[in-house]
Design an enzyme around this catalytic site. Structure first.
Site, PDB file in Angstrom:
ATOM      1  N   GLY A  47       0.994  -1.067  -0.457  1.00 59.86           N
ATOM      2  CA  GLY A  47       0.728   0.112   0.247  1.00 59.86           C
ATOM      3  C   GLY A  47       0.487   1.321   0.065  1.00 59.86           C
ATOM      4  O   GLY A  47       2.434   0.876  -0.415  1.00 59.86           O
ATOM      5  N   GLY A  76       2.824   3.613   1.467  1.00 56.29           N
ATOM      6  CA  GLY A  76       2.854   4.823   3.211  1.00 56.29           C
ATOM      7  C   GLY A  76       3.536   5.053   3.382  1.00 56.29           C
ATOM      8  O   GLY A  76       3.767   6.261   4.305  1.00 56.29           O
ATOM      9  N   ASP A 129       4.389  -4.843  -7.281  1.00 56.47           N
ATOM     10  CA  ASP A 129       4.073  -3.481  -7.464  1.00 56.47           C
ATOM     11  C   ASP A 129       4.511  -1.997  -7.223  1.00 56.47           C
ATOM     12  O   ASP A 129       3.987  -0.802  -7.440  1.00 56.47           O
ATOM     13  CB  ASP A 129       3.864  -2.763  -5.225  1.00 56.47           C
TER      14      ASP A 129
END
Length: 528
Positions: A96, A98, A268
């Site tokens: 995610g 961060g 990612d």
């Protein structure tokens, strides 16, 4: 600035009870408010990026905009995205945003959708053990490189602004126990979408097909509408995958063209739109080395220059595994073949353009089966000595001009000296393989009068004069830490015209010897 908040309105969200690191399920994002900056100061601003958001054409935005870009003006639906990813080949679970917070998205006057995101704006539910801030050095690198890539013609997320916060954060730059305080900063980033492969992977891993389908439909409807009702009756999720494969192949070709090494090609960090995203420990080829990686964490060279295409293929395979959870399509390898075919053909044609081969010359070279052997020889010659990748192809421009001006008798003596400025040690005359390559290359006829103009067009369009070499950025970082931002402004001006001859030779020289092993110039970490 008013936002349309299309992403938030269309997808499932999460409102954290408290803004601390946590596992977030059944949600595409978490609502979160940026942490205000203590003493924000605007350091860089991109007018061309501002135009994407219909912001006024001005050299300096007003205080309200600076406050927004520093995270000091809350928006109604700011959020951090939830995603996972494979890092260095291993599933890492939930990752995610961060330290990135999207303020919102909006349609501009041309009906194009863009997100505005702050990187380094504070803690989110995905910060894990981090503080959500970014240091000045990484923020400078991201702003300069993302804008340089745009002007180089490489698909990329954009940078709108660089704002220092007036705060300091503690970082261990090389994870060796020597932590120190550093100034923090925020880069505002702009893109049609910041969704990456890992967004899909996380929901597939969790068997959350509801969220996976929601996300896939959103990306199709807003970014790949042509795949929804294709004439061949193909499953739209497989059609989406095929488009992503093609766009990713085109992206990697552009990286190879300009000598860019991403440094951390985890799933990612690959964009679903085929954009360069997440500028961390990136690097540029100085002396050509196919196994070069700038990332100190990449001990085995997984993400080296020569491996970028194969890693993209691996990452796409993981994306296909995720999408297969919501599709009955059986032959996902057909999409991967789209990547392979697009990359192989595109890479060859890209290298032909870098060599100044006009369409007529390329056609003849293919007919004579000379294209692939010639490209392989170029890479071999570049690998035998320390030869600067960017300068080599710039020297080729001069070589063609000089040969064309010579008499036919004089052409037997090749002007190898024009390549000397690309050599880190020795001279071109001491490199017999180069001479043999150039003699073979001249038989293509790129230097003939009727082909030379076309050759120069190809060479100039394909080979940048200026790239933001790591040592140039590091010089700007060191000056900025002392409060001097003029070197940074000068470099920013230069990278906006990368194919033009520049008045300052400082930007067109090979890497100096002092920068060979200096931190920030050769070796970089993921520390931000």
């Amino acid at each position: 600035m008013m936002f349309d908040d299309v992403f938030v309105s269309a997808l499932s969200g999460h409102t954290p009870i408290c803004n601390v690191p946590q596992q977030v399920v059944e949600a595409h994002y978490s609502f979160v408010t940026p942490t205000p900056a203590k003493q924000p100061s605007l350091r860089l601003w991109s007018n061309s990026t501002a135009a994407l958001l219909d912001l006024a054409d001005t050299a300096k935005p007003n205080d309200d905009i600076v406050s927004l870009l520093a995270g000091n003006t809350p928006t109604t639906a700011s959020f951090a995205s939830c995603y996972g990813g494979h890092q260095f080949g291993h599933w890492a679970g939930q990752l995610g945003d961060g330290r990135a917070i999207t303020l919102g998205d909006k349609y501009n006057a041309q009906k194009a959708l863009y997100e505005l995101q702050l990187k380094g704006a504070g803690v989110t539910p995905y910060s894990r053990r981090g503080d959500g801030r970014a240091v000045l050095r990484s923020s400078i690198r991201e702003f300069i490189c993302s804008e340089a890539m745009h002007h180089l013609g490489v698909p990329t997320t954009r940078a709108l602004s660089l704002v220092t916060t007036g705060d300091e954060v503690i970082r261990d730059m090389f994870y060796d126990g020597r932590a120190a305080y550093e100034p923090s900063a925020i880069v505002s980033r702009v893109a049609p979408s910041f969704v990456r492969f890992g967004n899909f992977e996380l929901f597939a891993q969790r068997r959350d097909t509801i969220r996976l389908k929601e996300l896939s439909d959103f990306i199709i409807d807003h970014h790949y509408p042509e795949v929804r009702h294709n004439d061949d009756g193909i499953c739209p999720y497989f059609a989406l995958f095929s488009h992503v494969c093609r766009n990713t192949a085109k992206l990697i070709i552009e990286w190879m063209r300009v000598g860019f090494v991403h440094g951390v090609m985890n799933t990612d960090n690959l964009s679903i739109l085929g954009l360069t995203i997440d500028y961390g420990p990136f690097g540029w080829l100085d002396a050509f080395d196919s196994q070069f990686t700038p990332n100190t964490s990449d001990r085995y060279g997984r993400y080296a220059f020569a491996h970028q295409a194969s890693i993209a293929h691996w990452n796409l395979h993981k994306l296909s595994e995720a999408l297969s959870a919501i599709s009955t399509h059986k032959r996902w390898e057909d999409g991967l073949r789209v990547f392979t075919d697009t990359y192989n053909d595109g890479h060859e044609r890209m290298m032909c353009a870098k060599l100044g081969m006009s369409p007529a010359v390329i056609k003849r070279a293919y007919a004579e089966n000379r294209v692939r052997p010639l490209i392989e020889r170029v890479y071999t010659v570049l690998s035998e000595r320390e030869i600067d990748y960017t300068l080599f192809f710039n020297c080729l421009k001069e070589f063609i001009v000089v040969v064309n001006a010579q008499s036919q008798e004089a052409q037997a003596s090749l002007p190898l000296h024009v390549f000397d400025r690309a050599y880190y040690e020795g001279t071109a005359a001491e490199h017999p393989s180069l001479k043999a390559l150039l003699m073979d290359y001249l038989t293509l006829g790129c230097h003939y009068d009727n082909e030379m103009d076309k050759a120069m067009v190809c060479l100039k369009a394909s080979n940048p004069v200026i790239i933001p070499r790591n040592y140039l950025i590091q010089n700007c970082i060191e000056a900025a830490k002392e409060g001097d931002y003029e070197p940074l402004h000068a470099l920013y001006r230069a990278i906006q015209a990368p194919y033009d001859q520049h008045s300052s030779s400082d930007y067109v020289k090979k890497r100096p010897e002092w920068a060979r092993y200096k931190a920030g110039c050769s070796a970089l970490s993921c520390s931000s």
